[in-house]
Design a protein around this motif. Sequence first.
Motif, PDB file in Angstrom:
ATOM      1  N   ASP A 117       0.844  -1.212   0.000  1.00 45.97           N
ATOM      2  CA  ASP A 117       0.000   0.000   0.000  1.00 45.97           C
ATOM      3  C   ASP A 117       0.870   1.248   0.000  1.00 45.97           C
ATOM      4  O   ASP A 117       0.540   2.257  -0.680  1.00 45.97           O
ATOM      5  N   GLN A 118       1.965   1.182   0.747  1.00 43.77           N
ATOM      6  CA  GLN A 118       2.871   2.332   0.808  1.00 43.77           C
ATOM      7  C   GLN A 118       3.482   2.599  -0.567  1.00 43.77           C
ATOM      8  O   GLN A 118       3.555   3.759  -1.017  1.00 43.77           O
ATOM      9  N   THR A 121       0.701   3.936  -2.813  1.00 45.04           N
ATOM     10  CA  THR A 121       0.400   5.334  -2.453  1.00 45.04           C
ATOM     11  C   THR A 121       1.528   6.260  -2.922  1.00 45.04           C
ATOM     12  O   THR A 121       1.276   7.377  -3.424  1.00 45.04           O
ATOM     13  N   LEU A 169      -3.968  14.410   0.585  1.00 42.68           N
ATOM     14  CA  LEU A 169      -4.529  13.185   1.132  1.00 42.68           C
ATOM     15  C   LEU A 169      -3.555  12.005   0.959  1.00 42.68           C
ATOM     16  O   LEU A 169      -3.364  11.187   1.869  1.00 42.68           O
ATOM     17  N   LEU A 170      -2.950  11.955  -0.206  1.00 40.75           N
ATOM     18  CA  LEU A 170      -1.983  10.895  -0.474  1.00 40.75           C
ATOM     19  C   LEU A 170      -0.774  11.024   0.455  1.00 40.75           C
ATOM     20  O   LEU A 170      -0.237  10.023   0.956  1.00 40.75           O
ATOM     21  N   HIS A 172      -0.770  12.378   3.434  1.00 39.12           N
ATOM     22  CA  HIS A 172      -1.211  11.972   4.761  1.00 39.12           C
ATOM     23  C   HIS A 172      -1.303  10.434   4.870  1.00 39.12           C
ATOM     24  O   HIS A 172      -0.870   9.833   5.865  1.00 39.12           O
ATOM     25  N   SER A 173      -1.858   9.808   3.829  1.00 37.20           N
ATOM     26  CA  SER A 173      -1.964   8.345   3.812  1.00 37.20           C
ATOM     27  C   SER A 173      -0.585   7.706   3.829  1.00 37.20           C
ATOM     28  O   SER A 173      -0.357   6.688   4.506  1.00 37.20           O
ATOM     29  N   ILE A 176       0.780   7.813   7.308  1.00 34.50           N
ATOM     30  CA  ILE A 176       0.131   6.793   8.146  1.00 34.50           C
ATOM     31  C   ILE A 176       0.705   5.406   7.829  1.00 34.50           C
ATOM     32  O   ILE A 176       1.023   4.613   8.736  1.00 34.50           O
ATOM     33  N   LEU A 177       0.856   5.118   6.558  1.00 39.66           N
ATOM     34  CA  LEU A 177       1.391   3.820   6.145  1.00 39.66           C
ATOM     35  C   LEU A 177       2.828   3.636   6.621  1.00 39.66           C
ATOM     36  O   LEU A 177       3.232   2.534   7.009  1.00 39.66           O
TER      37      LEU A 177
END
Length: 401
Positions: A117-118, A121, A169-170, A172-173, A176-177
Amino acid sequence: MRRRRLVGGLVVAVLGITAAAPVLVKAQNEEDRLSQVERQMAELERLIEGAEAERTAYVELIEETELRMEELRVRLWAAEDQLTSADAALAVSQDAFTGLSRRVRLMDAELAKTRLDQRTTGESLRDRTVEMYMSSATGINSLFAGAWDPESNSIRLEYSRRLLEDTELLLHSLEILERQEVTRQQELVREQEREAELLARLLEEQALAEQYQAEVALAREQLGEELVEQEALLAEVMGEIEDHEDHVAALEAESKRIELEILRRQVREGRAPGVLAWPVGGALTSPYGWRVHPIFGDRRLHTGIDLRGSTGEPIHSAANGTVILAGVWGGYGRTVVVDHGGGLSTLYAHASRIAVSEGARVQAGDVVAYVGCTGFCTGPHLHFEVREVGSPVDPMLYLPR
């Protein structure tokens, strides 16, 4: 024949053997054989203790082998208890290790997904950054080209705003990742360390269980060997019982015949000697008197005394007298009877060879026969009797102490 049936019946009663025993024994496993032998030995011991009998060699052997069997059973039970505990602990550790390993694999999969996912993203963020750059460049070029259109410019601004929001948003995601990756990596390392510790403990418990399993196997092997010895001992004991029965029955029957023959041939005139000499130098092994059979519990009269001797050892006349019997007398084997006058006679049985003939005069100390094991006996010895008017009495009443 009647005595044989009696012995057989008593053996069955004592050992609890039925006609179907040979068939059953084949179907029994080692544990059943062990239980059966233990019951037989316990029954023998119970009868022996209740008989108040003299302690023969095989009685001692029965008690010794029973004690060894009990010690082996205790060792086996202890080893089985230890093995059961070790197996239970091993099962718990195996379940814990299986659960932990499953969790570690799941955490590893989650970490891999987080990294995927990282990466996804990051690629999206890179695409958005390029797109923003391209959008900004296009807008500036259009502005310098004089293609200023309020409506299209508004659309471009809205597009840029949304593109910026998507980019934020990306970002920030992605942050988090990245934090998730660090956290999950740390958790995975901790769980892997726990897994390694649990595996080490599992291996220790497995080795301990294998040790107890080996101890159980050894104890069972030793118990099996003892079981074979006990079965052989039981067969030997029953054989000895039957030999004893043969011996006693033969002596009882012959004793009556000899008593009648002595009464017929004996010269009762004269004076009986008050003291007799020992006929052989061996030790007293079995005294005169009523005895309780150690297995059957019935009372038997031992009509003389048994004296230890080796085959071929001379047997001497206990006093002056006349040989009135010299020959083979059933269970007594080769036997000599000397009449000493006054109704007193002495008997020498189980001889290997007779040295005198009937009617011969002998002096105290003369050789009348030689020690042996003829008739019913279990080894070379002298069975010596003293009879008053044909009836047996305790020879120790006449022999010097």
